[in-house]
Design a protein around this motif. Structure first.
Motif, short mmCIF file in Angstrom:
data_model
loop_
_atom_site.label_atom_id
_atom_site.label_comp_id
_atom_site.label_asym_id
_atom_site.label_seq_id
_atom_site.Cartn_x
_atom_site.Cartn_y
_atom_site.Cartn_z
N LYS A 1 0.83 -1.20 0.00
CA LYS A 1 0.00 0.00 0.00
C LYS A 1 0.88 1.27 0.00
N PRO A 2 0.28 2.44 -0.21
CA PRO A 2 1.08 3.67 -0.30
C PRO A 2 2.00 3.91 0.89
N ASP A 3 1.57 3.53 2.09
CA ASP A 3 2.44 3.73 3.27
C ASP A 3 3.67 2.82 3.20
N GLY A 4 3.48 1.59 2.73
CA GLY A 4 4.60 0.66 2.58
C GLY A 4 5.59 1.13 1.53
N VAL A 5 5.07 1.68 0.43
CA VAL A 5 5.96 2.22 -0.62
C VAL A 5 6.75 3.39 -0.06
N ILE B 1 9.05 -2.08 -0.05
CA ILE B 1 8.74 -2.96 -1.18
C ILE B 1 9.71 -4.15 -1.22
N GLY B 2 11.00 -3.85 -1.15
CA GLY B 2 12.00 -4.91 -1.27
C GLY B 2 11.92 -5.92 -0.15
N GLU B 3 11.74 -5.44 1.06
CA GLU B 3 11.60 -6.32 2.23
C GLU B 3 10.41 -7.27 2.06
N ILE B 4 9.30 -6.72 1.60
CA ILE B 4 8.08 -7.53 1.48
C ILE B 4 8.21 -8.54 0.34
N ILE B 5 8.72 -8.10 -0.80
CA ILE B 5 8.93 -9.05 -1.91
C ILE B 5 9.90 -10.14 -1.47
N GLU C 1 9.46 -14.24 -1.72
CA GLU C 1 10.43 -15.02 -2.49
C GLU C 1 11.08 -16.09 -1.60
N ASP C 2 11.50 -15.69 -0.41
CA ASP C 2 12.17 -16.63 0.49
C ASP C 2 11.24 -17.79 0.85
N ARG C 3 9.96 -17.50 0.95
CA ARG C 3 9.00 -18.54 1.33
C ARG C 3 8.83 -19.58 0.23
N GLY C 4 9.17 -19.19 -1.00
CA GLY C 4 9.02 -20.10 -2.13
C GLY C 4 7.90 -19.72 -3.07
N SER D 1 -1.28 -7.87 15.46
CA SER D 1 -0.53 -8.81 14.63
C SER D 1 0.72 -9.28 15.34
N ALA D 2 0.98 -10.55 15.23
CA ALA D 2 2.15 -11.13 15.91
C ALA D 2 3.44 -10.63 15.27
N PRO D 3 4.48 -10.42 16.11
CA PRO D 3 5.81 -10.17 15.54
C PRO D 3 6.17 -11.32 14.60
N GLY D 4 6.86 -10.99 13.53
CA GLY D 4 7.17 -12.02 12.53
C GLY D 4 6.26 -11.91 11.32
N THR D 5 5.07 -11.34 11.54
CA THR D 5 4.20 -11.07 10.39
C THR D 5 4.56 -9.69 9.82
N ILE D 6 4.14 -9.44 8.60
CA ILE D 6 4.49 -8.16 7.96
C ILE D 6 3.86 -7.00 8.72
N ARG D 7 2.57 -7.09 9.01
CA ARG D 7 1.92 -5.99 9.75
C ARG D 7 2.44 -5.92 11.19
N GLY D 8 2.76 -7.05 11.78
CA GLY D 8 3.27 -7.08 13.15
C GLY D 8 4.70 -6.54 13.26
N ASP D 9 5.43 -6.58 12.16
CA ASP D 9 6.81 -6.07 12.17
C ASP D 9 6.90 -4.63 11.69
N PHE D 10 5.96 -4.20 10.86
CA PHE D 10 6.13 -2.89 10.20
C PHE D 10 4.99 -1.90 10.41
#
Ligand code: ATP
Ligand code: MG
Length: 154
Positions: A12-16, A21-25, A29-32, A99-108
């Motif tokens: 979303k615009p706040d993430g951009v 962007i790179g962290e989320i992508i 990718e790491d997950r497969g 959101s739990a730590p380790g999740t995207i929303r929980g971390d950022f």
């Protein structure tokens, strides 16, 4: 084995604006999961109202449309086994505060109205509807990732 499927994801615009962007992508990718489409774009009002149509009667609808159109987003389609549910799990709860730590929303994130990422919900048809809203068929690519032979048992 559960079936491979595609799901719609958007930074979303706040993430951009916050440079995520790179962290989320990287996490997907790491997950497969496999990136099969991507578009850096700004959403106009019509598209925003259609995308969030299920919320049009909610009190937060106008703020939501304002926010999602306020700056560029990174729209993507990710493919993989049980992709819609797995992305939702990796995103965390709608409210970053829950959101739990380790999740995207929980971390950022900290605030419900600034929750960094969107992913299709698991209602049947939601992922397909959102993919079609943002992408033409020819913008989605079919290819093998070289690690797929070792990512899945069969
Ligand atoms: N009570 C609320 N107050 C303010 N904003 C809200 C509220 N509920 C949801 N939202 C906003 O509307 C968006 C859509 O809500 P929804 O219930 O579809 O959550 P979600 O599926 O987790 O999020 P998204 O659809 O953005 O991936 C949320 O991401 C959030 O930014
Ligand atoms: Mg939703």
């Amino acid at each position: 084995m559960m079936s491979k499927e595609r799901t719609f994801v958007m930074v979303k615009p706040d993430g951009v604006q916050r440079g995520l962007i790179g962290e989320i992508i990287g996490r997907f990718e790491d997950r497969g999961l496999k990136l099969v489409g991507g578009k850096f774009m700004q959403i106009d009002r019509d598209l925003a109202e259609e995308h969030y149509g299920e919320h049009e009667d909610k009190p937060f609808f106008d703020d939501l449309v304002e926010f999602i159109t306020a700056g560029p987003v990174m729209a993507m389609v990710w493919e993989g086994q049980d992709a819609t549910q797995q992305v939702r799990t990796m995103m965390g709860e709608t409210d970053p505060a829950e959101s739990a730590p380790g999740t995207i929303r929980g971390d950022f994130g900290l605030d419900l109205g600034r929750n960094v990422i969107h992913g299709s919900d698991t209602e049947p048809g939601s992922n397909g509807r959102e993919i079609e809203l943002f992408f033409d068929d020819e913008e989605l690519l079919d290819y093998e990732r070289i690690d797929e032979a070792w990512l899945y048992e069969d």
